[in-house]
Design a protein around this motif. Structure first.
Motif, mmCIF file in Angstrom:
data_model
loop_
_atom_site.group_PDB
_atom_site.id
_atom_site.type_symbol
_atom_site.label_atom_id
_atom_site.label_comp_id
_atom_site.label_asym_id
_atom_site.label_seq_id
_atom_site.Cartn_x
_atom_site.Cartn_y
_atom_site.Cartn_z
ATOM 1 N N HIS A 246 -6.094 24.703 12.101
ATOM 2 C CA HIS A 246 -6.944 23.922 12.988
ATOM 3 C C HIS A 246 -8.096 23.303 12.198
ATOM 4 N N PHE A 247 -8.516 22.097 12.609
ATOM 5 C CA PHE A 247 -9.595 21.401 11.890
ATOM 6 C C PHE A 247 -10.917 22.160 11.939
ATOM 7 N N GLY A 248 -11.031 23.132 12.832
ATOM 8 C CA GLY A 248 -12.283 23.866 12.986
ATOM 9 C C GLY A 248 -12.670 24.703 11.786
ATOM 10 N N ILE A 249 -11.714 24.991 10.865
ATOM 11 C CA ILE A 249 -12.058 25.796 9.689
ATOM 12 C C ILE A 249 -12.372 24.925 8.479
ATOM 13 N N GLY A 250 -12.344 23.611 8.650
ATOM 14 C CA GLY A 250 -12.683 22.716 7.548
ATOM 15 C C GLY A 250 -11.696 22.826 6.399
ATOM 16 N N ARG A 251 -12.239 22.923 5.169
ATOM 17 C CA ARG A 251 -11.400 22.975 3.970
ATOM 18 C C ARG A 251 -11.042 24.409 3.574
ATOM 19 N N ALA A 252 -11.415 25.375 4.379
ATOM 20 C CA ALA A 252 -11.052 26.766 4.088
ATOM 21 C C ALA A 252 -9.533 26.928 4.161
ATOM 22 N N ARG A 253 -9.000 27.821 3.338
ATOM 23 C CA ARG A 253 -7.565 28.097 3.349
ATOM 24 C C ARG A 253 -7.299 29.304 4.236
ATOM 25 N N ARG A 254 -6.089 29.331 4.815
ATOM 26 C CA ARG A 254 -5.746 30.387 5.758
ATOM 27 C C ARG A 254 -4.462 31.095 5.318
ATOM 28 N N MET A 255 -4.512 32.433 5.286
ATOM 29 C CA MET A 255 -3.322 33.229 5.021
ATOM 30 C C MET A 255 -2.935 33.955 6.303
ATOM 31 N N GLN A 256 -1.713 33.727 6.769
ATOM 32 C CA GLN A 256 -1.235 34.392 7.971
ATOM 33 C C GLN A 256 -0.685 35.772 7.619
ATOM 34 N N VAL A 257 -0.678 36.655 8.601
ATOM 35 C CA VAL A 257 -0.211 38.030 8.416
ATOM 36 C C VAL A 257 0.963 38.254 9.361
ATOM 37 N N SER A 258 2.097 38.701 8.813
ATOM 38 C CA SER A 258 3.311 38.828 9.622
ATOM 39 C C SER A 258 3.174 39.907 10.695
ATOM 40 N N THR A 259 2.588 41.048 10.351
ATOM 41 C CA THR A 259 2.312 42.109 11.323
ATOM 42 C C THR A 259 0.917 42.661 11.050
ATOM 43 N N THR A 260 0.276 43.155 12.085
ATOM 44 C CA THR A 260 -1.104 43.637 11.936
ATOM 45 C C THR A 260 -1.203 44.797 10.946
ATOM 46 N N ASP A 261 -0.124 45.567 10.793
ATOM 47 C CA ASP A 261 -0.152 46.707 9.874
ATOM 48 C C ASP A 261 -0.303 46.277 8.418
ATOM 49 N N LEU A 262 -0.041 45.005 8.128
ATOM 50 C CA LEU A 262 -0.082 44.522 6.748
ATOM 51 C C LEU A 262 -1.381 43.785 6.411
ATOM 52 N N GLN A 263 -2.341 43.797 7.304
ATOM 53 C CA GLN A 263 -3.563 43.027 7.049
ATOM 54 C C GLN A 263 -4.240 43.459 5.754
ATOM 55 N N SER B 178 -4.164 37.414 13.671
ATOM 56 C CA SER B 178 -3.662 37.074 15.014
ATOM 57 C C SER B 178 -3.619 35.567 15.251
ATOM 58 N N ASN B 179 -3.821 34.779 14.210
ATOM 59 C CA ASN B 179 -3.870 33.313 14.329
ATOM 60 C C ASN B 179 -4.952 32.848 15.312
ATOM 61 N N GLU B 180 -5.998 33.632 15.458
ATOM 62 C CA GLU B 180 -7.091 33.247 16.357
ATOM 63 C C GLU B 180 -8.108 32.356 15.670
ATOM 64 N N ILE B 181 -8.266 32.521 14.362
ATOM 65 C CA ILE B 181 -9.305 31.765 13.650
ATOM 66 C C ILE B 181 -8.859 30.327 13.422
ATOM 67 N N ALA B 182 -7.631 30.144 12.969
ATOM 68 C CA ALA B 182 -7.167 28.796 12.607
ATOM 69 C C ALA B 182 -6.014 28.296 13.473
ATOM 70 N N GLY B 183 -5.695 28.981 14.570
ATOM 71 C CA GLY B 183 -4.700 28.470 15.494
ATOM 72 C C GLY B 183 -3.287 28.914 15.200
ATOM 73 N N ASP B 184 -2.433 28.776 16.205
ATOM 74 C CA ASP B 184 -1.056 29.247 16.129
ATOM 75 C C ASP B 184 -0.144 28.131 15.627
ATOM 76 N N SER B 185 -0.280 27.819 14.340
ATOM 77 C CA SER B 185 0.521 26.759 13.740
ATOM 78 C C SER B 185 0.476 26.932 12.230
ATOM 79 N N ASP B 186 1.484 26.389 11.541
ATOM 80 C CA ASP B 186 1.452 26.426 10.076
ATOM 81 C C ASP B 186 0.379 25.494 9.529
ATOM 82 N N ILE B 187 -0.008 24.494 10.306
ATOM 83 C CA ILE B 187 -1.106 23.596 9.913
ATOM 84 C C ILE B 187 -2.390 24.134 10.530
#
Length: 377
Positions: free
Chosen positions: A172-189, A161-170
């Motif tokens: 948020h700094f709050g996750i540090g050096r962790a990488r983030r994979m976005q999910v197009s729809t919740t059914d595909l998590q 839901s883009n809640e952990i790292a924010g609603d952007s392709d970049i």
């Protein structure tokens, strides 16, 4: 960027007559969410209490003003604001038109997981259990940063839901050096979870809001591959998880077992009993129903077995107060056979909690409380 600047980004998206009120409010840093419902007064909810932002009733134009200034709503009716952690959720009518908005404030709070730092260093999979709004997402965001930056682990966040790292392709700094994979729809998590393991060689996978049987199955598959997991799910306590048929496999699952007459007599139970059917995908469960008091199950396997057998065990409660120092308290009420002299140190006692609980047949009761002080970041 600090939390005050991020809050201003959310306030800027609201109608003008609300902006001035919130900007000058003396409790703006305690703001939790803003409620905008058609035909009602706008409401601001704080950590303690709520109040109306205006006597004006909201119109279609007021809602449209906000909607045009945020990102598009996903299939789960959530949207965000670029490079922030804020979440805007909508309510729709029968014609699928938006007639209500919940604007939830997102904050990256550093140092929130100081009291479970030792559990992160144990390299065991951790499940965070709590009701909606208890801060589970904030906690796993900070866990991701600590694991990636300070423990130098390869961390991948499945951010549905883009809640952990924010609603952007970049991210948020709050996750540090962790990488983030976005999910197009919740059914595909669940598919993205498997993809992360197969394609990106993570040491740790972080997943928010595990809720379906497919996601539970994917979690078990990842655990079997030797990848550490940190996840969250909804519930009040470990017992709720056991009784939830969709989620019980996270802690090993349960099954009916028929005992022989002799074994049932030896145990003093009925012939048909419930038992755990597999090893838990998560070895540690943290119950968060109070922001300053967390219940820790350091050995989920033993905790589940004891709940199913209705045997008295122990609760480890870690309490802290926000201030110059964090204070951890361990409380337990044990029923066990003492395997060590009572004069040994607290650390030795804590290490043998599981061993003593396994020897429950000898009724010996102990209660103790000890405070350990650690410094926040």
């Amino acid at each position: 960027m600090n939390s005050k600047n991020e809050l201003e980004k959310l306030i800027d998206k609201l109608p003008l007559f609300m902006q001035t009120y919130l900007m000058t409010h003396n409790r703006s840093q305690e703001l939790v969410e803003v409620i905008l419902d058609l035909g009602c007064r706008p409401e601001a909810r704080f950590i303690n209490g709520s109040e109306d932002l205006s006597q004006k009733l909201l119109s279609w134009q007021d809602l449209d003003y906000v909607i045009k200034r945020i990102s598009k709503f996903s299939n789960e009716n959530r949207a965000g604001i670029e490079r922030t952690l804020h979440r805007i959720s909508c309510i729709r009518n029968r014609q699928f038109l938006i007639n209500g908005l919940t604007c939830r404030v997102g904050r990256a709070i550093f140092g929130t997981i100081s009291i479970i730092r030792d559990l992160l260093e144990s390299e065991k999979s951790i499940l965070i259990l709590g009701k909606p709004g208890t801060g589970k997402t904030t906690i796993i965001r900070e866990i991701a940063r600590i694991l990636a930056d300070e423990m130098e682990k390869r961390v991948i966040i499945i951010d549905t839901s883009n809640e952990i790292a924010g609603d952007s392709d970049i991210p948020h700094f709050g996750i540090g050096r962790a990488r983030r994979m976005q999910v197009s729809t919740t059914d595909l998590q669940h598919k993205v979870m498997i993809e992360a393991v197969e394609n990106h060689t993570p040491q740790i996978i972080i997943v928010d809001e595990i809720g379906t049987e497919l996601e539970v199955l994917a979690t078990r598959m990842i655990a079997e591959k030797g990848v550490q997991l940190v996840g969250t799910t909804h519930g009040n306590c470990l017992e709720n998880l056991i009784k939830n048929p969709s989620l019980s496999d996270l802690i090993g699952g349960i099954q009916y077992v028929t005992l022989s007459d002799e074994e049932a007599k030896r145990r003093g139970t009925q012939k048909s009993i419930l038992e755990r059917k597999a090893y838990p995908a998560f070895e540690i469960v943290i119950e968060i129903n109070n922001p300053t008091s967390w219940i820790i199950h350091e050995n989920v396997k033993i905790s589940v077995d004891r709940l199913l057998r209705q045997i008295t065990g122990f609760d480890q409660i870690r309490q802290f107060n926000l201030g110059e120092k964090l204070q951890i308290k361990y409380h337990t009420n044990l029923l066990f056979k003492p395997s060590l002299p009572m004069t040994l140190s607290l650390v030795q006692n804590l290490r043998n909690w599981d061993q003593r609980n396994n020897e429950n047949y000898y009724h010996f009761q102990l209660s103790f409380s000890k405070s350990i002080k650690i410094y926040s970041y």
